[in-house]
Design a protein around this motif. Structure first.
Motif, PDB file in Angstrom:
ATOM      1  N   SER A  83      25.128 -56.793  10.763  1.00 40.88           N
ATOM      2  CA  SER A  83      25.402 -58.232  10.828  1.00 40.88           C
ATOM      3  C   SER A  83      24.754 -58.855  12.058  1.00 40.88           C
ATOM      4  N   GLN A 109      31.951 -57.262   3.379  1.00 43.13           N
ATOM      5  CA  GLN A 109      30.672 -57.367   2.661  1.00 43.13           C
ATOM      6  C   GLN A 109      29.456 -57.201   3.577  1.00 43.13           C
ATOM      7  N   PHE A 110      29.673 -57.330   4.893  1.00 49.51           N
ATOM      8  CA  PHE A 110      28.541 -57.379   5.817  1.00 49.51           C
ATOM      9  C   PHE A 110      28.036 -56.005   6.243  1.00 49.51           C
ATOM     10  N   LYS A 159      21.269 -62.787   3.895  1.00 52.48           N
ATOM     11  CA  LYS A 159      21.411 -64.019   3.098  1.00 52.48           C
ATOM     12  C   LYS A 159      22.349 -65.017   3.779  1.00 52.48           C
ATOM     13  N   ILE A 160      23.491 -64.541   4.236  1.00 52.72           N
ATOM     14  CA  ILE A 160      24.453 -65.447   4.877  1.00 52.72           C
ATOM     15  C   ILE A 160      23.941 -65.900   6.241  1.00 52.72           C
ATOM     16  N   SER A 165      21.326 -56.666   3.272  1.00 48.70           N
ATOM     17  CA  SER A 165      20.729 -57.747   2.481  1.00 48.70           C
ATOM     18  C   SER A 165      21.708 -58.909   2.320  1.00 48.70           C
ATOM     19  N   TYR A 166      22.988 -58.582   2.176  1.00 47.26           N
ATOM     20  CA  TYR A 166      23.992 -59.639   2.091  1.00 47.26           C
ATOM     21  C   TYR A 166      24.112 -60.372   3.429  1.00 47.26           C
ATOM     22  N   GLU A 187      31.359 -68.449   4.229  1.00 53.24           N
ATOM     23  CA  GLU A 187      31.671 -68.588   2.806  1.00 53.24           C
ATOM     24  C   GLU A 187      33.150 -68.780   2.519  1.00 53.24           C
ATOM     25  N   ASP A 209      26.475 -54.493   4.085  1.00 47.98           N
ATOM     26  CA  ASP A 209      25.246 -54.594   3.289  1.00 47.98           C
ATOM     27  C   ASP A 209      24.265 -55.513   4.022  1.00 47.98           C
TER      28      ASP A 209
END
Length: 438
Positions: free
Chosen positions: A147, A111-112, A120-121, A116-117, A88, A114
């Motif tokens: 991750s 952010q990783f 998504k990535i 769910s995040y 991103e 999380d």
């Protein structure tokens, strides 16, 4: 996870490099082109390959043939260095390596934690690989075990061969991204037990780079490598001159940057070092003697102003090398664009990179760098059936250029100079179509 269709049959124009070579000049003799060929796969592996006329009798009854008469079919691209959490932040402006990490990379990677995040990535990342014809990659995750789980779970949906690992980092980074030597060891060990060798997944012990690991953490990485000798080691080396000076100040007792890794037993046949733009003579020799490999990342090296990597040195010193896109310092998932920039880097060094040599580095040479050339990289019977279908005429300019090509090598060079993800018509993973261009 998708199930493996027992048998597939693909007809078309096939191009690959039959064997690994010791020198670039020998690649031309290993080029294999079949104008009207047939590839038969069974349970994900290549069962038969050769001319259509000879192969028809080998097609089992009831199996339909997928025919690509006007395209070019080559082995899948192999990306030897890429960061999935940086997807991103590709194209982040205005800095060189160390400032770039602090300004853009570390905040993004936080952010990783999380799951769910990360999921998504990871799903987006795997789809981008497929869209760009990359069928195998050596991937950095973040310090978070979530991750790693997210990436391997996404790859499993396609039975894709990925190598990845949790980042080890216990200093010179934000507290939220730091682990400890013991936690790095325990979390990596658990992830190795969970993922390494499960399906097509492989694990890489992943210290970010020497400055962000204490000697105590590098000792834990050494312990992991000794306990699991068939896992990979993936890190960065000699990318930027300020980085090199920093390493020397942090590890004054070692002979240089590579010697830090070598001292802790982290070199070897499954050790891949990204960049290596500024290696010293003894470091080249150490890379050769330990059978370690280099990931050359031209779009990243140019974008961050790191320097020009000399491919000719890898041949002179007999060091394995593959190509890496290095998203997100690299600027494209496309190995075609990566090859185009690699060619320009060599031009600036007054060296040449032929189309066939570039194909070698992106396929069989990359497989060799990852110690997977017995499984990947060409159409030899018994290998895993990862391949891509290339449309050489994806744009009006490409069509005009291809009409004036002077044979196969010139046609391939034009593709590599002008090509990108638009040229990937289909990507096959383990014998099954995993992506078709809209």
């Amino acid at each position: 996870m998708s199930s493996v269709i027992a048998t597939t049959a693909i007809r078309g124009r096939f191009l690959d490099i039959q064997n690994t070579v010791a020198q670039a000049r020998d690649i031309h003799d290993q080029v294999r082109y079949v104008e009207d060929g047939l590839l038969i796969t069974q349970y994900g592996k290549i069962h038969w390959f050769g001319p259509w006329e000879e192969g028809q009798v080998h097609i089992p009854a009831g199996v339909s043939v997928q025919h690509y008469p006007d395209q070019l079919i080559i082995p899948g691209f192999i990306d030897t260095h890429i960061h999935f959490p940086q997807t991103e932040m590709v194209g982040a402006y205005g800095t060189q390596l160390l400032e770039w990490l602090n300004t853009y990379t570390f905040p993004t990677e936080m952010q990783f934690a999380d799951k769910s995040y990360a999921d998504k990535i990871a799903a987006f990342f795997v789809q981008e690989l497929l869209k760009n014809g990359t069928t195998t990659a050596l991937v950095f995750c973040t310090v978070h075990p979530e991750s790693v789980d997210a990436l391997f779970e996404a790859a499993e949906q396609h039975q894709m061969r990925l190598i990845a690992g949790k980042v080890l980092m216990d200093r010179h980074a934000p507290e939220e991204l730091c682990d400890t030597p013991e936690r790095a060891y325990q979390e990596s060990k658990a992830l190795i037990e969970k993922w390494h060798g499960k399906g097509r997944n492989l694990y890489a012990i992943t210290p970010r780079f020497a400055p962000t690991s204490t000697p105590a953490q590098l000792e834990k990485a050494q312990q992991l490598k000794a306990e699991y000798p068939d896992v990979y080691l993936h890190t960065h080396l000699s990318e930027n001159k300020n980085e090199i000076a920093w390493v020397k100040s942090l590890f004054p007792e070692q002979q240089g940057y590579l010697d830090v890794y070598h001292h802790y037993g982290l070199t070897g046949s499954r050790s891949v070092f990204a960049h290596c733009v500024h290696l010293e003579e003894q470091e080249w020799d150490c890379m050769h003697q330990t059978d370690s490999a280099i990931a050359f990342c031209p779009t990243s090296n140019l974008f961050l102003g790191s320097g020009l990597f000399p491919i000719h040195q890898t041949w002179q010193k007999q060091v394995k090398m593959g190509l890496g896109t290095d998203i997100g310092a690299g600027t494209s998932f496309s190995q075609l664009r990566t090859i185009s920039e690699a060619y320009k880097v060599q031009q600036l060094l007054e060296q040449n990179l032929s189309a066939y040599e570039a194909l070698y580095h992106a396929t069989l040479g990359g497989a060799k760098a990852l110690d997977l050339d017995d499984k990947l990289g060409n159409f030899n019977v018994g290998k895993e059936a990862d391949f891509i279908v290339l449309d050489l005429n994806a744009t009006a300019l490409q069509t005009l250029r291809q009409q004036h090509s002077k044979g196969l090598e010139d046609s391939l060079f034009a593709l590599m100079t002008l090509g990108d993800e638009r040229n990937i018509q289909a990507t096959y993973i383990y014998g099954q179509c995993a992506y078709v261009r809209d």
